[in-house]
Every structure is written in structure tokens, then in C-alpha cells.
Design a protein around this motif. Structure first.
Motif, short mmCIF file in Angstrom:
data_model
loop_
_atom_site.label_atom_id
_atom_site.label_comp_id
_atom_site.label_asym_id
_atom_site.label_seq_id
_atom_site.Cartn_x
_atom_site.Cartn_y
_atom_site.Cartn_z
N GLN A 187 0.80 -1.25 0.04
CA GLN A 187 -0.03 -0.01 -0.11
C GLN A 187 0.89 1.44 0.06
N ASN A 188 2.33 1.16 0.48
CA ASN A 188 2.91 2.39 0.49
C ASN A 188 3.85 2.52 -0.77
N GLN A 189 3.40 1.49 -2.03
CA GLN A 189 4.10 1.70 -3.14
C GLN A 189 4.07 3.09 -3.66
N HIS A 190 5.00 3.38 -4.50
CA HIS A 190 5.23 4.77 -5.02
C HIS A 190 4.38 4.89 -6.26
N PRO A 191 3.84 6.01 -6.43
CA PRO A 191 2.78 6.09 -7.57
C PRO A 191 3.48 5.83 -8.89
N HIS A 192 4.74 5.99 -9.20
CA HIS A 192 5.27 5.77 -10.48
C HIS A 192 5.18 4.33 -10.84
N THR A 193 5.29 3.72 -9.63
CA THR A 193 5.48 2.18 -9.98
C THR A 193 3.95 1.82 -10.55
N LYS A 194 2.89 2.50 -10.02
CA LYS A 194 1.55 2.12 -10.45
C LYS A 194 1.52 2.23 -11.78
N ILE A 195 1.85 3.62 -12.08
CA ILE A 195 1.91 4.18 -13.52
C ILE A 195 2.72 3.20 -14.55
N THR A 196 3.63 2.59 -13.98
CA THR A 196 4.44 1.72 -14.69
C THR A 196 3.80 0.52 -14.98
N TYR A 197 3.05 0.03 -13.97
CA TYR A 197 2.25 -1.17 -14.11
C TYR A 197 1.11 -1.09 -15.14
N ALA A 198 0.72 0.03 -15.26
CA ALA A 198 -0.56 0.61 -15.93
C ALA A 198 -0.08 0.62 -17.39
N ILE A 199 1.20 1.16 -17.78
CA ILE A 199 1.71 1.29 -18.80
C ILE A 199 1.90 -0.14 -19.62
N LEU A 200 2.64 -1.01 -18.64
CA LEU A 200 2.96 -2.47 -18.98
C LEU A 200 1.51 -2.89 -19.61
N GLY A 201 0.73 -2.90 -18.63
CA GLY A 201 -0.69 -3.60 -18.94
C GLY A 201 -1.33 -3.26 -20.18
N LEU A 202 -1.49 -1.91 -20.18
CA LEU A 202 -1.69 -1.34 -21.63
C LEU A 202 -0.78 -1.64 -22.73
N SER A 203 0.27 -1.88 -22.76
CA SER A 203 1.26 -2.29 -23.86
C SER A 203 0.76 -3.55 -24.16
N CYS A 204 0.75 -4.45 -22.81
CA CYS A 204 0.60 -5.85 -23.14
C CYS A 204 -1.01 -6.02 -24.00
N LEU A 205 -2.04 -5.25 -23.60
CA LEU A 205 -3.35 -5.39 -24.23
C LEU A 205 -2.83 -4.73 -25.84
N LEU A 206 -2.43 -3.78 -25.97
CA LEU A 206 -2.19 -3.29 -27.38
C LEU A 206 -1.17 -4.38 -28.02
N LEU A 207 -0.18 -4.88 -27.39
CA LEU A 207 0.40 -6.02 -28.14
C LEU A 207 -0.53 -7.10 -28.57
N ILE A 208 -1.23 -7.62 -27.38
CA ILE A 208 -2.19 -8.73 -27.68
C ILE A 208 -3.03 -8.36 -28.87
N GLY A 209 -3.62 -6.96 -28.88
CA GLY A 209 -4.50 -6.59 -29.82
C GLY A 209 -3.89 -6.43 -31.28
#
Length: 318
Positions: free
Chosen positions: A5-27
Motif C-alpha cells: 500500500q505504500n508503493q510509489h505512484p510511479h510504480t503504479k503508472i509503470t504497471y499500468a503502462i505495461l498492462g496497456l502495452s500488453c493489451l496493445l501487443l495482444i490486440g
């Protein structure tokens, strides 16, 4: 608070970007995969069309090849048939030429035969005596008469009150000659023409009464006179008027010497003949062909052999 819960906000963004990238890659992968499958299907369809077109082309090529082979075979067959037909035509043409030559030869033979028949027929209707030598050489019997005689027109006679006759086939030649002489200014007349056997006997008898044996120098015995042929005339001019050597001094006689042959007439007894005295009045019709040849060769009728004279008989009235 837990660590997550104390993760840095940047880490969340990074995961989001990675997830989005995966989705884009899959698409994207899914899109390209689907696109690729679509192209593969199109390529497969084109390949099938190409294969079908190739098969059709091969079929057409094979059909064309077969048709070409058939056409070539047909052309070869037709060429052979044409060659055979040409040879047959040449053979037929040769046969036709041979037959034509045979027909021409046969036609020539028929013409020759017809000509021979015509000549024989013509000769059978022509007195063979017409070109015989008389004058103590050849004898005409008492029954001989020309086949046909024609009455000479009075205007050509010295004595129109006495009928005179001439051979019917030659009378036109006689009258043409007298007409031509008239046009040239020479009034010549006939004082004697055809005489029968009996008439000649009477003439000779009268001469013997007057001249005795001297009559033999100028008068023929019956059967030896050219007058019995019907193709001989005694001609004088209207000045001389009688049978006399004086006629030889006239212009009329000179004209006859130069022109009588054109009408088929010859002088039977010229000067120096072996039979009778010179008789410038005594002219015999022998046909144009013979008369002209005698004139051209400077010969007299009695100079020729009988066989030479006989050759002219067929042409005597031409």
C-alpha cells in the motif's frame, strides 16, 4: 500500513503502462494475425484461381496442339491428294492431247478422203477428152458430144442468123474474153464454134472439093477436130471477117496473144506447128491454170506430154 500500500505512484503508472502495452501487443498481434489469415486466404484463393487458369491454359494449349496436329495431318493429306489429283489431271491432259491428235489425224484423213471423193466426183463429171491431144493424135468417135452445150449470144457471132454452141461450163470464160477485147477497142467475133462429128465430116468434104488433098493442111478429119469438144472457137475481127492469116496482122490478134490466157484460152496452131498451117483464128479453152502456165513458160499446148496435160483436168473450169 502494509508495504504494498505504500508503493510509489510511479510504480503504479509503470504497471499500468505495461498492462496497456500488453493489451496493445495482444490486440496488434491478434489484428495482424487476423490480417495475415485474410491475406493467406486471398493468396490461397488466387493460387487456386491461378491453378485453375493454368489448367485451362494447359487444356487450351493441348487442344490447340491437337488441332494443329490434326490440321497439319489434314493439310498433308490434302497436299498428297492434290499431288495425286495433279498427276491424274496431267495424265488426263496427256490422254486428251493424244485423243485430240488422233481426232485431228482422223479428221485430216476424212478431209483427204472427202477431198479425194470430191476430186473423183468432179472428174467423173468432167469430160476426160477436154485436154486430150487431137490433131491426128487422138480420135473422138462419132458418138461423142460434150456433156452440156450452151447457145452463144448472138452479139458475139459474125453471123447471128446461124446458131453457135459452146461448152456450158466454159461459155462464161469465152464471153468474158470477148467483152474484155471489146472494152480494149477490138471488135472480135466468132465464126465457128462446136461442130459435131458429122458437121466436121461435111466441112472437110467441102474443103476437099475446093482444095483437094491440100485441104489436109488446114482441115481436120472428122474425129480429130478440136471443135467437136465444144471448147474451141474460130475468132476474127470485123475487118478480116474470115479465117485468114491476115488476122495475124491485126491489133485484135495481138491483144489475144497477150490476154487470152487470162480467160483460159490458147492458140492451138501457132507458126511452125507440126500439124496444120498457122491458124491465128483457132483458139481452144483449156482452163486458166494450164493456159497461164503455158503462157508463163512460153510453151504451146502440144509441147506438153499427155500425162502433164491430164493433171490440169480437175481445174479446167476453176
Amino acid at each position: 500500513m502494509p508495504e504494498t500500500q505504500n508503493q510509489h505512484p510511479h510504480t503504479k503508472i509503470t504497471y499500468a503502462i505495461l498492462g496497456l502495452s500488453c493489451l496493445l501487443l495482444i490486440g496488434s498481434t491478434t489484428y495482424f494475425y487476423m490480417q495475415n489469415n485474410s491475406h493467406v486466404d486471398e493468396l490461397s484463393a488466387l493460387s487456386q484461381k491461378y491453378a485453375l487458369a493454368q489448367a485451362e491454359n494447359n487444356l487450351l494449349a493441348e487442344t490447340l496442339r491437337q488441332e494443329q496436329e490434326l490440321a497439319s495431318s489434314t493439310i498433308h493429306e490434302l497436299s498428297e491428294r492434290l499431288s495425286l489429283t495433279t498427276e491424274e489431271l496431267e495424265d488426263i491432259e496427256r490422254d486428251l492431247r493424244r485423243e485430240k491428235d488422233k481426232n485431228d489425224e482422223f479428221e485430216d484423213q476424212i478431209k483427204d478422203l472427202a477431198g479425194t471423193v470430191s476430186v473423183l466426183d468432179k472428174l467423173s463429171k468432167t469430160d476426160k477428152e477436154l485436154l486430150q491431144k487431137y490433131s491426128r493424135t487422138y480420135f473422138l468417135n462419132e458418138n461423142f458430144m460434150p456433156l452440156k452445150l450452151s447457145l452463144i449470144d448472138d452479139k458475139y457471132l459474125m453471123n447471128p442468123d446461124k446458131d453457135a454452141y459452146f461448152h456450158a461450163e466454159a461459155v462464161d470464160f469465152l464471153e468474158d474474153m470477148l467483152d474484155a477485147a471489146k472494152r480494149a477497142g477490138h471488135d472480135i467475133k466468132i465464126i465457128s464454134a462446136f461442130r459435131s462429128f458429122d458437121e466436121q465430116r461435111a466441112v472437110k468434104a467441102n474443103h476437099e472439093v475446093v482444095y483437094g488433098t491440100g485441104a489436109n493442111a488446114f482441115s481436120a478429119d472428122q474425129g480429130y477436130s478440136e471443135h467437136q469438144l465444144g471448147t474451141t472457137v474460130d475468132i476474127v475481127d470485123t475487118v478480116t471477117r474470115t479465117t485468114s492469116e491476115a488476122f495475124a496482122n491485126t491489133e485484135a490478134y495481138a491483144w489475144l496473144l497477150k490476154n487470152a490466157h487470162r480467160y483460159g484460152f490458147v492458140l492451138s496452131y501457132p507458126e511452125g506447128n507440126q500439124f496444120y498451117i498457122f491458124e491465128p483464128w483457132h483458139w481452144r479453152f483449156v482452163g486458166r491454170s494450164l493456159a497461164e502456165d503455158l503462157y508463163d513458160d512460153n510453151q504451146t499446148f502440144y509441147d506438153l506430154e499427155q500425162r502433164e496435160l491430164d493433171a490440169y483436168l480437175i481445174k479446167i473450169f476453176d
